[in-house]
Design an enzyme around this catalytic site. Structure first.
Site, short mmCIF file in Angstrom:
data_model
loop_
_atom_site.label_atom_id
_atom_site.label_comp_id
_atom_site.label_asym_id
_atom_site.label_seq_id
_atom_site.Cartn_x
_atom_site.Cartn_y
_atom_site.Cartn_z
N ASN A 41 27.34 37.75 41.05
CA ASN A 41 27.14 36.50 40.33
C ASN A 41 26.56 35.49 41.32
O ASN A 41 27.27 35.00 42.19
CB ASN A 41 28.50 36.03 39.78
N LYS A 64 25.51 32.55 40.81
CA LYS A 64 25.86 31.16 40.47
C LYS A 64 24.62 30.25 40.61
O LYS A 64 23.51 30.70 40.36
CB LYS A 64 27.03 30.69 41.34
N HIS A 104 33.33 32.59 32.73
CA HIS A 104 33.63 32.42 34.16
C HIS A 104 34.50 31.17 34.36
O HIS A 104 34.33 30.17 33.67
CB HIS A 104 32.34 32.31 34.97
N GLU A 136 34.45 28.91 36.46
CA GLU A 136 33.72 27.65 36.73
C GLU A 136 33.19 27.05 35.43
O GLU A 136 33.14 25.82 35.28
CB GLU A 136 32.58 27.93 37.73
N GLU A 181 39.61 37.59 37.17
CA GLU A 181 39.34 36.78 38.35
C GLU A 181 40.40 35.69 38.49
O GLU A 181 40.29 34.62 37.86
CB GLU A 181 37.96 36.12 38.22
N GLY A 223 36.09 32.08 45.61
CA GLY A 223 35.42 31.22 46.58
C GLY A 223 36.36 30.60 47.60
O GLY A 223 35.97 29.70 48.34
N SER A 239 36.74 36.55 46.01
CA SER A 239 36.65 36.77 47.46
C SER A 239 36.60 38.25 47.86
O SER A 239 37.12 38.63 48.91
CB SER A 239 37.79 36.05 48.19
P1 PGA Z 1 33.65 34.83 45.08
O1 PGA Z 1 33.29 34.56 43.55
O2 PGA Z 1 33.39 36.30 45.33
O3 PGA Z 1 32.75 33.94 45.86
O4 PGA Z 1 35.10 34.51 45.24
C1 PGA Z 1 33.66 35.47 42.56
C2 PGA Z 1 33.19 34.98 41.22
O5 PGA Z 1 33.20 33.76 41.00
O6 PGA Z 1 32.78 35.76 40.36
#
Ligand code: PGA
Length: 254
Positions: A9, A11, A98, A100, A170, A176, A216
């Site tokens: 992803n 983003k 997601h 976010e 997730e 993140g 992560s």
């Molecule tokens: P990250 O993000 O691997 O940077 O933690 C995962 C995601 O948001 O899908």
């Protein structure tokens, strides 16, 4: 055997040149790699979907996904893109829900239920994301929260729809942050998710659906997480922005 998936992803990162380059670097780096039963998916930002997808000579194993879409067919929704628009450039994978999107853009389970329906009506394949926030886990509400996210957004579906769905657990506290769920925490939740799906849609559906872990994941921790029996791959943010890391994750699941 369930399909394994490594999905990146991207983003809101990378302009068009950098997106095309990253996709081609991944493509080059997997040339000599056998990837039996593994789907490789990358999700550039909307404006870069078309140029990335239509690069000549990109490895045909690389699939592209969009990161979001609107549930309506079309209309006065400034700034949004529709399922039909995404499909019209040849892309049929979509990430929905997601954290976010939920946190910063107020996406709700009810709205996501509509988006999932629209995506399936357009013959798209959905990667549906969900997961608890830190306070839920601290208060030991994480199972309840995840169960209700699945119920509210996906329980209106028919058994047959599940062929087009991938789940991505997730935990928000791991996205993140550099903090990962332990492989045991991931396995425990993935097994629970399968139980929730089995109760409503039957064991067959539950055993077929791929469940990804996200939060992560990096080349240092992926192998252990991916080795867990109910973890079928990963949805990766930060580590997906570097071809060496991303390809290491693809290797970690073989
Ligand atoms: P990250 O993000 O691997 O940077 O933690 C995962 C995601 O948001 O899908």
């Amino acid at each position: 055997m369930r399909t394994k998936i490594v999905a990146g992803n991207w983003k809101m990162n990378l302009d068009v040149a950098a997106s095309k380059k990253l996709a081609m670097d991944i493509s080059d780096d997997i040339q000599n790699l056998k990837t039996n039963n593994t789907r490789i998916i990358i999700a550039p930002t909307a404006i870069n979907l078309y140029p990335v997808f239509h690069q000549p000579n990109m490895d045909s194993r690389i699939e592209i996904a969009a990161q979001n879409m609107h549930q309506a067919k079309n209309g006065a929704f400034t700034g949004e893109i529709s399922a039909e628009m995404i499909c019209s450039v040849g892309i049929t994978n979509i990430i929905l829900g997601h954290s976010e999107r939920r946190t910063y853009f107020n996406e709700t389970d009810a709205g996501l239920a509509e988006k999932v329906t629209t995506a399936l009506e357009n013959n798209m394949n959905v990667i549906f994301c969900f997961g608890e926030v830190l306070a839920d886990r601290k208060n030991e509400k994480h199972f309840k929260v995840v169960e209700s996210q699945l119920e509210n957004a996906l329980f209106h579906l028919k058994d047959n729809d599940w062929k087009h769905l991938v789940l991505a657990y997730e935990p928000v506290w791991a996205i993140g942050t550099g903090e990962t769920a332990t492989p045991e925490q991931a396995q425990e939740m993935h097994a629970f998710i399968r139980k929730v799906i089995a109760k409503k849609f039957g064991e067959n559906v539950a055993q077929q659906v791929s469940i990804l872990y996200g939060g992560s994941v990096n080349p240092g921790n992926a192998k252990e997480i991916f080795a867990k029996p109910d973890v079928d791959g990963g949805l990766i943010g930060g580590a997906a922005l570097d071809s060496v890391n991303f390809v290491a994750l693809i290797k970690a699941i073989q």
